[in-house]
Design a protein around this motif. Sequence first.
Motif, PDB file in Angstrom:
ATOM      1  N   THR A  64      16.584  -0.628  99.482  1.00 32.81           N
ATOM      2  CA  THR A  64      15.519   0.238  98.986  1.00 32.81           C
ATOM      3  C   THR A  64      15.206   1.319 100.009  1.00 32.81           C
ATOM      4  O   THR A  64      15.585   1.236 101.174  1.00 32.81           O
ATOM      5  CB  THR A  64      14.234  -0.573  98.706  1.00 32.81           C
ATOM      6  OG1 THR A  64      13.725  -1.096  99.946  1.00 32.81           O
ATOM      7  CG2 THR A  64      14.510  -1.727  97.751  1.00 32.81           C
ATOM      8  N   ILE A 120      21.058   0.683  89.575  1.00 35.63           N
ATOM      9  CA  ILE A 120      20.818   1.787  90.494  1.00 35.63           C
ATOM     10  C   ILE A 120      19.665   2.626  89.966  1.00 35.63           C
ATOM     11  O   ILE A 120      19.725   3.134  88.842  1.00 35.63           O
ATOM     12  CB  ILE A 120      22.076   2.659  90.672  1.00 35.63           C
ATOM     13  CG1 ILE A 120      23.214   1.821  91.282  1.00 35.63           C
ATOM     14  CG2 ILE A 120      21.786   3.864  91.561  1.00 35.63           C
ATOM     15  CD1 ILE A 120      24.502   2.580  91.503  1.00 35.63           C
ATOM     16  N   ASP A 121      18.610   2.705  90.756  1.00 38.55           N
ATOM     17  CA  ASP A 121      17.412   3.478  90.388  1.00 38.55           C
ATOM     18  C   ASP A 121      16.909   3.115  88.995  1.00 38.55           C
ATOM     19  O   ASP A 121      16.554   3.983  88.187  1.00 38.55           O
ATOM     20  CB  ASP A 121      17.700   4.975  90.481  1.00 38.55           C
ATOM     21  CG  ASP A 121      17.831   5.460  91.919  1.00 38.55           C
ATOM     22  OD1 ASP A 121      17.331   4.752  92.823  1.00 38.55           O
ATOM     23  OD2 ASP A 121      18.430   6.519  92.142  1.00 38.55           O
ATOM     24  N   TYR A 132      26.287   6.866  87.497  1.00 41.15           N
ATOM     25  CA  TYR A 132      24.983   6.781  88.144  1.00 41.15           C
ATOM     26  C   TYR A 132      24.783   8.052  88.952  1.00 41.15           C
ATOM     27  O   TYR A 132      25.746   8.675  89.404  1.00 41.15           O
ATOM     28  CB  TYR A 132      24.870   5.547  89.048  1.00 41.15           C
ATOM     29  CG  TYR A 132      25.952   5.417  90.096  1.00 41.15           C
ATOM     30  CD1 TYR A 132      25.819   5.999  91.354  1.00 41.15           C
ATOM     31  CD2 TYR A 132      27.110   4.697  89.820  1.00 41.15           C
ATOM     32  CE1 TYR A 132      26.800   5.874  92.309  1.00 41.15           C
ATOM     33  CE2 TYR A 132      28.113   4.560  90.779  1.00 41.15           C
ATOM     34  CZ  TYR A 132      27.953   5.147  92.023  1.00 41.15           C
ATOM     35  OH  TYR A 132      28.941   5.025  92.979  1.00 41.15           O
ATOM     36  N   PRO A 136      21.172   7.925  95.461  1.00 45.19           N
ATOM     37  CA  PRO A 136      20.178   7.025  94.882  1.00 45.19           C
ATOM     38  C   PRO A 136      19.073   6.678  95.877  1.00 45.19           C
ATOM     39  O   PRO A 136      19.207   6.925  97.076  1.00 45.19           O
ATOM     40  CB  PRO A 136      21.012   5.787  94.553  1.00 45.19           C
ATOM     41  CG  PRO A 136      22.029   5.759  95.650  1.00 45.19           C
ATOM     42  CD  PRO A 136      22.350   7.207  95.952  1.00 45.19           C
ATOM     43  N   LYS A 137      18.022   6.089  95.359  1.00 48.42           N
ATOM     44  CA  LYS A 137      16.916   5.605  96.194  1.00 48.42           C
ATOM     45  C   LYS A 137      16.964   4.099  96.374  1.00 48.42           C
ATOM     46  O   LYS A 137      16.575   3.568  97.408  1.00 48.42           O
ATOM     47  CB  LYS A 137      15.568   5.991  95.562  1.00 48.42           C
ATOM     48  CG  LYS A 137      15.323   7.490  95.463  1.00 48.42           C
ATOM     49  CD  LYS A 137      15.185   8.131  96.823  1.00 48.42           C
ATOM     50  CE  LYS A 137      14.824   9.607  96.726  1.00 48.42           C
ATOM     51  NZ  LYS A 137      14.767  10.258  98.050  1.00 48.42           N
ATOM     52  N   GLU A 138      17.442   3.389  95.335  1.00 52.37           N
ATOM     53  CA  GLU A 138      17.427   1.926  95.370  1.00 52.37           C
ATOM     54  C   GLU A 138      18.602   1.373  94.579  1.00 52.37           C
ATOM     55  O   GLU A 138      18.957   1.897  93.517  1.00 52.37           O
ATOM     56  CB  GLU A 138      16.114   1.394  94.784  1.00 52.37           C
ATOM     57  CG  GLU A 138      16.012  -0.116  94.745  1.00 52.37           C
ATOM     58  CD  GLU A 138      14.641  -0.590  94.268  1.00 52.37           C
ATOM     59  OE1 GLU A 138      13.649  -0.286  94.962  1.00 52.37           O
ATOM     60  OE2 GLU A 138      14.577  -1.230  93.199  1.00 52.37           O
TER      61      GLU A 138
END
Length: 477
Positions: free
Chosen positions: A275, A314-315, A351, A355-357
């Motif tokens: 994360t 993903i996100d 995706y 990404p963030k998470e």
Amino acid sequence: MIKFKSAFKKLAAATMAALTLAVSIPGGFRAHAEEADYEGTFDSYIYFMGSSEGSDDYDLIYNAPGDAHNEGGITMNEAKGVKVGDTFTVSMEFDKPVGEIVSLEPVLKAENIVTLDIKVKCTVDGEQVKLTTAGDKKRWWFDDKARTTMKLYGGYEEFEESQQYFKDAENIPSGFKKIEYEITINAATYSDAAFDPAGKYNAYFCFQTPAYSFRNDWQGDNGKYGLGYTDETGMDYFHQVTGWAPGDDSVAEKREGEFIDAEVAGNGTYQVKVTGLNFDENEFSSQSYFNLIFLSTDIPKNGECEITDIGLNIDGNDIEINPMINEEVIEYQQWQIQNNWQPAIKEIGYYAVPPKEMTITFTVSGFNYDKAADAESSSAESSSAESSSAESSSAEPAESSSAAPAESSSAAPADSSSTKSDSASSSADSASSSSSSASDSSSSSSGGLGTPAIIGILAGAIVVVGGIIFAVTKKKK
């Protein structure tokens, strides 16, 4: 003079470095199973699948000594009972010239080998053939849950571009009648990594970006950048996202992001995640997907514990994936989700990057007990079911009577619904930030790349050796 036949695929640049695995970890950390020098013996032979000159079929097959699927006029001169320190030869002779090689691998048989230091030479019809991978660290292994069969470098796989070590000037030999390998075993270690059904294990989220920011497999690259590794500055690569300084890939930098790992304790569903990622868009300027995304565990790879139902989010979006176990990791289960050098899992569902998470979810079975949250959920459901059954059995049927009509009741029926606890909750005890990779040009099959030296991590062989899975296909493609 031997002839050479053009290979079917070009060798991708720098895919050779991924095939080394050693599990001794510096800095006091020790792999979960104890290792020791191997003092037993090895048997050796050659696996082969191909066709004779002029044949339209794969009429030459040799799986293993005495195997029922061996076919064609092949004489195998195997070596038995060789030890560490020995230099020996194995050879294969054909009654007709070989027209095409599909699979060719020198093989060692021995139980529970973890690390191997070898040297291989090859001659075809008496002429030495240059191998594209020199040295004693390039080798690969079969999908062999018992960990007994090892493919050595110096072979060739027509359908696996990164396994074409047996080459000279991008060609493979044909028209020959004898091939011989001289093999020296310099050192070997073994480990009997048994699965403890009452024990506890660990799982980690690992990845590598196109710009080589990473978290390595917990075993690292010969221990480097794995669990327990720190450099001279005290940087703990495994518990952070590691990147490289702009313009200087020898200087490691900590990136934003936190890893949440899982203690795997009992049968159930778990998740690992990363994360707080905050990559610059330049991180993905060369491609819009990760080089590597994989699940690293210290669960023994001996068939006693299964990992299934692997999912990637993903996100907030579930991604379509086709996970494959990494056959290059010998002792423990590592599951490849995306691998830029493995066509079968290079391209997964779309995706957005950066990404963030990211979260990997997976289910584990084979323990003799259930994960705490799942056990509580199961107990609650069982208790609810028993309660409902008891209420049902205590309700007597209405007695039929013509004397007096049944009295109408306005009482509301009892609520029979029961609340279920979430059995898919993740026990992520160890919130460990991760990282791995380095500017090391010879990186590990575990996933951490040290520098812009691209590593191919291979997951699974097309053909089988050692009688584990038999190659019986006859018709050429």
